[in-house]
Each structure stands twice: as structure tokens, then as C-alpha cells.
Design an enzyme around this catalytic site. Sequence first.
Site, PDB file in Angstrom:
ATOM      1  N   ALA A  91     -20.456 -63.616  45.437  1.00 11.05           N
ATOM      2  CA  ALA A  91     -20.223 -65.048  45.258  1.00 11.05           C
ATOM      3  C   ALA A  91     -21.205 -65.595  44.236  1.00 11.05           C
ATOM      4  O   ALA A  91     -22.366 -65.164  44.173  1.00 11.05           O
ATOM      5  CB  ALA A  91     -20.385 -65.773  46.590  1.00 11.05           C
TER       6      ALA A  91
ATOM      7  N   TYR B  90     -31.723 -56.525  52.391  1.00  8.52           N
ATOM      8  CA  TYR B  90     -30.615 -57.461  52.550  1.00  8.52           C
ATOM      9  C   TYR B  90     -29.488 -56.840  53.374  1.00  8.52           C
ATOM     10  O   TYR B  90     -28.967 -57.462  54.305  1.00  8.52           O
ATOM     11  CB  TYR B  90     -30.114 -57.880  51.171  1.00  8.52           C
TER      12      TYR B  90
ATOM     13  N   LYS C 118     -28.296 -58.209  57.032  1.00  7.14           N
ATOM     14  CA  LYS C 118     -26.939 -58.710  57.228  1.00  7.14           C
ATOM     15  C   LYS C 118     -26.168 -57.875  58.251  1.00  7.14           C
ATOM     16  O   LYS C 118     -25.319 -58.403  58.976  1.00  7.14           O
ATOM     17  CB  LYS C 118     -26.201 -58.742  55.889  1.00  7.14           C
TER      18      LYS C 118
ATOM     19  N   ASP D  52     -38.941 -75.001  57.567  1.00  6.36           N
ATOM     20  CA  ASP D  52     -38.937 -73.558  57.352  1.00  6.36           C
ATOM     21  C   ASP D  52     -38.304 -72.921  58.579  1.00  6.36           C
ATOM     22  O   ASP D  52     -38.904 -72.899  59.657  1.00  6.36           O
ATOM     23  CB  ASP D  52     -40.372 -73.058  57.153  1.00  6.36           C
TER      24      ASP D  52
ATOM     25  N   THR E 258     -23.609 -67.755  43.606  1.00  4.51           N
ATOM     26  CA  THR E 258     -24.593 -68.626  44.240  1.00  4.51           C
ATOM     27  C   THR E 258     -25.963 -68.356  43.628  1.00  4.51           C
ATOM     28  O   THR E 258     -26.157 -67.348  42.926  1.00  4.51           O
ATOM     29  CB  THR E 258     -24.651 -68.370  45.759  1.00  4.51           C
TER      30      THR E 258
END
Length: 270
Positions: free
Chosen positions: A195, A162, A166, A68, A197
Site C-alpha cells: 500500500a 515486521y 504481523k 505513545d 503509505t
Amino acid sequence: MPEVMPKEMPEKTALITGAGSGMGLETARLLARDGLAVALLGRRPEPLEAAAEAIRAEGGTALALAADITRTEDVDRALDRVRTEFGPVDILVNSAGSASSVLNPRWLPHEEWREVLDVNLTAVFQLTQAVLPDMLDRATGTIVTVSSLAAVHPNLLGGAAYGAAKAGVRNFMTFLHTTFRDQGLRAITVLPGEADTPILDRRARPPAPEERAAMLRPEDVAEAIRLAVTLPQRVVLQEIVVAPTRPRDTSGDLEISRWAGAPEDTRPRI
């Protein structure tokens, strides 16, 4: 019988987080094919072991490490194992990422906020702190972090947590670049657009297969990372933007994202 020569160990070692899937996995594959020893770091042991076995089957050198990355003791234990097996880390690729299911800060639970910042920002700091002494002592090293275009254009698609994480990690990488470049450290930020993912599955409206077809693929971003780390050490690509050629209309997604996690009595009537 002819003497069997021992297999020559790779000259460089790369530690890659989030290496069980997506961009991390594709980066590990490419760097192993270039002759680097790759240490694969992630939470789930099964996909890491499968990835390491596939790399070894191709003749590469790989080590799977379930950990982790938000826990300092896990990071320290993983680094000790890498140093024992391969020596000091030459290249750190921070590819692990996490997004919240609630995008609007009005409804965002504090626990989700902390989880996203822990994985995308705090873990990058902890891993950097762990590898930095060896890199500075040897006056060489490369740290690559996968940020996002959400750092530059934050919106409800990625969400408040997020985008903030980032942007924070992009700032941190710029700090590393300006502070340690004269000591031989390359700090590189990769900013991908949309993307295809696994993180898309947590979106308020996961994109349909035909929408994903025009997005970036994990291997596209991995190729950019490969270029950055395999260029001569005298060269640093400080920031790399990797985006789909054709942008898609996300207006509908943004409206759905606005109300994800909202109490029923606050949602607009349709």
C-alpha cells in the site's frame, strides 16, 4: 426565539490508532461520516489535531489524543479521556504500524527488533486489554487490527521484525476471535498487500511514484475496515485480505533489502 436543541451525540465510539496519516486517518474519516464519534490516537499532535478539525468541519465528532501506544500509562490516560468525552469504546481499530530500516536478521539491531514488535504487537495487546472489560461487560464490541500479507508471506521486503510482528498479531486476533466471540466480541484481522503509505519511505529502496500508482491506497483498506465494523453485530468478517490487482516484480528490491545495514566488508562486489 426558537429553542436551540443540543447536538445529539453519536451512538457509538471508535478509537483509532495511527490516525494522523495513512489507513488510520482514512478510517477515521469514513467512520465519522457514518456518524461515529472518533478518537484519534497517535504520537504527533499536529496531524491529529488537523485531522480532528477536518472531521469536525464536515459535521463529525472527533477527539485528538497524542500518546505513545507502547506506553501503558499513555494508553490508560487516553482511554480515560475517551470515556469521559464519549463513553466506553465500541470499536478499536489498531492501525498504527512501524517497520525497521534493516530487514535481514543477520544485521538487524536488537533495538529495532524491539521497537517494531512494541508498536505492531505489544501495543495491540495493551490497547485490547484496556478496552476488553467494557466490551465483555456489555456483551458487544469490535476490535480490528491491520496486520499484513507479510504475516502470510514473510520476506525481505517487509523484513524479519515486521513479518514476525504481523504474524504474531494475526495469531493474537485469532485467539480473541475463538475465545470471546460467544461473549459478543468481534475480532477482525485485515491483511493488506503493498500500500502507498508513509511506511514505504523506510524501505531499503522506496518505490518510485509509478510503482506506487498500482498499489493499494489507504482509503482502499479503510473501506474494508468500514465494511467490517458497520455490518450488523451478528456478522464478523474474521479475516480480510486486501491486495493490489496487479502484483509487481520485487526481485530487485529483495536483493537490495538483503544488504541494508550490512557492514561494508560483507557486501557483494558489483
